[in-house]
Design a protein around this motif. Structure first.
Motif, PDB file in Angstrom:
ATOM      1  N   ASP A   1       0.835  -1.213   0.000  1.00 45.39           N
ATOM      2  CA  ASP A   1       0.000   0.000   0.000  1.00 45.39           C
ATOM      3  C   ASP A   1       0.866   1.258   0.000  1.00 45.39           C
ATOM      4  O   ASP A   1       0.595   2.215  -0.729  1.00 45.39           O
TER       5      ASP A   1
ATOM      6  N   PHE B   1       2.479   1.667  -3.415  1.00 46.14           N
ATOM      7  CA  PHE B   1       1.493   2.122  -4.398  1.00 46.14           C
ATOM      8  C   PHE B   1       1.234   3.618  -4.243  1.00 46.14           C
ATOM      9  O   PHE B   1       1.256   4.374  -5.224  1.00 46.14           O
ATOM     10  N   ASN B   2       0.996   4.049  -2.999  1.00 48.16           N
ATOM     11  CA  ASN B   2       0.698   5.466  -2.772  1.00 48.16           C
ATOM     12  C   ASN B   2       1.882   6.353  -3.146  1.00 48.16           C
ATOM     13  O   ASN B   2       1.699   7.425  -3.732  1.00 48.16           O
TER      14      ASN B   2
ATOM     15  N   GLN C   1       2.009   6.597  -7.038  1.00 50.44           N
ATOM     16  CA  GLN C   1       0.946   7.435  -7.614  1.00 50.44           C
ATOM     17  C   GLN C   1       1.147   8.911  -7.272  1.00 50.44           C
ATOM     18  O   GLN C   1       0.766   9.789  -8.030  1.00 50.44           O
TER      19      GLN C   1
END
Lengths: 77, 354
Positions: free
Chosen positions: B235, B238-239, B242
């Motif tokens: 997580d 991913f953050n 992005q």
């Protein structure tokens, strides 16, 4: 929009009742991070949008209302 | 940090993949999740199969195999190598450096700058930037960039966060000086406060591997791994990607003056298809221009995914023409880096198996 969201959630995790009010889907363990990935794909294709990657955070998937807000922010009508 | 380079080119790319391919379906029983849920994940993430090295094969073995292929086929002369860069995080030894081992194996001349760089997902871009910097020196005419990663022995097969996406591979990229070459634009950013988003806790001097560090433990998501295994905070990664990668690419457009529509291909590091599709959408480029088929077919071999993507998707086309490539890597460190350059008229651009 809320009905569609509940339908998508139920298809994803049929063992839970997502129409119940006052539940936090993340805290209750009804959705994990992999569910969120599948949920985003389903929401993207259903509403013809692409949810911004920076918005893919647990708090935006905690309730039906939060998901609705997320969809509207990303251009869903 | 921005970089500009002139009169340098990539003249060849060779990707070396393990022969052994394992299908996602064949490993579903390893994970503590229902098969149905795992299959949904497969579709979303683009996990089809991954290439895994045989027990005992190391990253240095793959690099040596690739170099030998180039020497044997007259595609590279070992006496022309002025620098040997080895980029990866699965070296044979803590000491000596892998690049020195490879130099010694082939008897490459002593006037050769050997350097190991401990980088992973952004390892191709970091390696290219280092190669370009070396080529600014009059003594350096040709650099061999070796990206190699065999992390499968340190990844738990019962960890659905990491094992399905992991792949082993190596790539040999020849970088050299040239006349009248196009200007190359690059940038790098690093954030060590996020260093442990991707890590292997044990095996270094801080926490040596012991029988205790090899004990399997279950995490809150139901994955099993030991302290000797790779940990990926999916997580957080991913953050981070992005949040940081789209602004980096927007900056690269500004820095280079190259419009997004004039980029022929976006060759990005490939953790999973979902992440790449989101990046393409955010940047407003078509998903077809940003291939996501490497993690799907071969797995994610850290810094080797970008050269693999170039070899697999462009192959011989890049030997007969020139294309504007935007390359980007992001991950362990945390490190994120991108390079905008024309690549073409390569002497070789292919994939072999070891």
């Amino acid at each position: 929009m809320k009905k569609q969201i509940v339908k998508i959630l139920t298809e994803l995790r049929p063992e839970f009742d997502f129409s119940q009010e006052g539940l936090d889907f993340i805290e209750e363990g009804m959705l994990d991070s992999f569910d969120m990935v599948n949920l985003v794909n389903d929401l993207d294709s259903t509403f013809g949008i692409s949810i911004d990657g920076v918005d893919i955070l647990p708090e935006n998937f905690a309730t039906v209302e939060a998901i609705e807000q997320l969809l509207k922010k990303n251009g869903a009508k | 940090m921005d970089f500009v380079f002139k009169n340098k080119r990539i003249s060849g790319i060779l990707t070396i993949l393990p022969k052994k391919a394992i299908k996602f379906e064949d490993e579903i029983e390893n994970y503590s999740f229902s098969p149905a849920k795992s299959m949904k994940l497969k579709l979303a993430m683009g996990y089809k199969e991954h290439r895994i090295a045989e027990l005992g094969q190391t990253s240095v073995d793959f690099a040596i195999y690739g170099l030998k292929y180039l020497f044997d086929n007259g595609l590279l002369n070992k006496d022309d190598i002025d620098a040997l860069l080895f980029v990866g995080q699965s070296p044979d030894y803590i000491m000596p450096p892998s690049s020195n081992i490879i130099q010694g194996h082939f008897g490459i001349k002593e006037d050769c700058f050997c350097l190991d760089i401990s980088q992973g997902c952004a390892g191709f871009e970091i390696g290219l930037i280092q190669a370009f910097m070396l080529l600014d020196q009059p003594a350096v005419k040709k650099v061999v960039l070796l990206n190699a990663e065999v992390l499968s022995p340190r990844t738990s097969r019962r960890d659905r966060n990491s094992w399905p996406l992991i792949g082993d591979a190596a790539a040999v990229t020849i970088v050299e000086e040239c006349e009248g070459g196009n200007t190359i634009y690059a940038n790098v950013k690093m954030d060590g406060t996020g260093a442990f988003a991707l890590n292997i806790p044990a095996g270094g001097f801080r926490m040596p591997s012991t029988p205790e560090t090899a004990v399997m433990e279950q995490d809150s998501a139901g994955n099993f791994r030991s302290k000797d295994n790779l940990v990926m905070q999916g997580d957080d990664v991913f953050n981070f990607v992005q949040r940081e990668v789209p602004p980096m690419i927007e900056h690269l457009y500004e820095q280079s003056g190259i419009d997004r529509n004039n980029v022929d291909w976006y060759m990005f590091h490939q953790p999973n298809k979902f992440m790449l599709n989101k990046l393409a959408d955010k940047l407003g480029v078509s998903r077809e221009k940003m291939p996501a088929n490497i993690v799907e077919n071969f797995g994610n071999a850290s810094g080797v995914t970008v050269p693999t993507c170039i070899s697999y998707n462009l192959g011989n086309k890049l030997c007969n023409s020139e294309m504007q490539l935007c390359m980007a890597g992001f991950g362990v460190g945390l490190t994120w880096s991108s390079v905008m350059m024309k690549v073409g008229n390569l002497i070789f651009n292919e994939i072999i198996e070891f």
